[in-house]
Design a protein around this motif. Structure first.
Motif: not given
Ligand SMILES: NC(=O)c1ccc[n+]([C@@H]2O[C@H](COP(=O)([O-])OP(=O)(O)OC[C@H]3O[C@@H](n4cnc5c(N)ncnc54)[C@H](OP(=O)(O)O)[C@@H]3O)[C@@H](O)[C@H]2O)c1
Length: 245
Positions: A87-97
């Motif tokens: 299982l490659f758990s790779n989903a991600g959010s890079m909503a940086v601020s």
């Protein structure tokens, strides 16, 4: 089962960037893929590409924030391929601020996708791996888990959490399971600059365009971990562009 050929690999976050490149790379090397993400049309295009090249893949439209969706991703591997090897758990959010902008919805979404999404993967796959007596978790963290910089604290905190969860899971995994953390530096994907503060996003995009490495660099790192003999567990891999400080 050793090597890559024949392994059933589920990728959460397969519709673009690192997940897409890894799916293509592993499929070329004989893995059978279950491709998960929210954008169904991107996934079906990827299934088509893999099948055209002689590989095997199936798409699952899913959101890692929903536990039942991740269970469905894992169950699809079992139904279609009889088992789940990776299982490659790779989903991600890079909503940086910056903190001052108080983009609290982005903070929540990074926690939900980056941390809870990985936990949902563990909850879905661990019982399956235990029953099989084998299985491999691969989680995507970031160099942000090793070095925090301004405007990225929440993102870095989520990726530090992924690093800690992965190490704890490795310690509890026992002799039959493998657990790998892959931490990319700047990688040339559409995820950089998506969401978050427009100014921070623009700065990241400029940096990406100046120094980023292609997502295939991470695909090869994942393949390296997967192809090791079953008694060899690659714990952590950090891969960054040479130009990244
Ligand atoms: N690019 C970099 O420089 C870099 C550096 C370090 C770490 N990373 C990490 O690498 C991973 C992949 O990012 P990327 O750079 O390849 O960006 P990307 O192209 O935007 O890929 C992100 C993937 O995650 C999926 N995703 C996002 N939210 C989701 C959700 N709620 N449920 C299911 N899937 C979801 C996206 O698909 P949908 O939108 O179709 O759902 C997409 O397939 C992320 O964890 C990111 O934090 C990236």
């Amino acid at each position: 089962m050793t090597g890559i050929s024949g392994k059933a690999v589920a990728v959460a976050g397969a519709s673009s960037g690192i997940g897409e490149a890894t799916a293509l790379h592993l499929a070329e090397r004989g893995a059978r893929l279950v491709l998960g993400a929210r954008r169904a049309e991107r996934l079906s295009g990827l299934v088509e590409r893999i099948e055209k090249a002689g590989g095997e893949a199936v798409a699952v439209t899913m959101d890692v924030r929903r536990r039942e969706d991740v269970v469905r991703l894992v169950a699809t591997a079992q139904e279609r391929f009889g088992r789940l090897d990776v299982l490659f758990s790779n989903a991600g959010s890079m909503a940086v601020s910056p903190f001052d902008e108080l983009r609290v919805e982005d903070w929540e979404s990074m926690v939900d996708v980056n941390v809870k999404g990985v936990l949902n993967g563990i909850a879905a796959a661990l019982p399956v791996f235990r029953a099989q007596g084998a299985g491999h978790f691969v989680h995507t963290a970031s160099t942000a888990a090793y070095k925090v910089v301004p405007n990225q604290a929440v993102y870095a905190a989520t990726k530090t959490a992924v690093k800690v969860l992965t190490e704890g899971l490795r310690q509890e995994a026992g002799p039959n399971l493998r657990v790998t953390l892959v931490s990319p530096g700047f990688t040339n994907t559409e995820g950089i600059g998506k969401g978050g503060s427009p100014e921070t996003a623009a700065a990241l995009v400029a940096q990406r365009d100046a120094i980023a490495m292609p997502p295939e660099a991470i695909a090869r790192a994942v393949a390296f971990a997967v192809e090791q003999p079953e008694t060899v567990d690659v714990g952590e891999i950090v891969v960054r562009p040479t130009a990244q400080g």
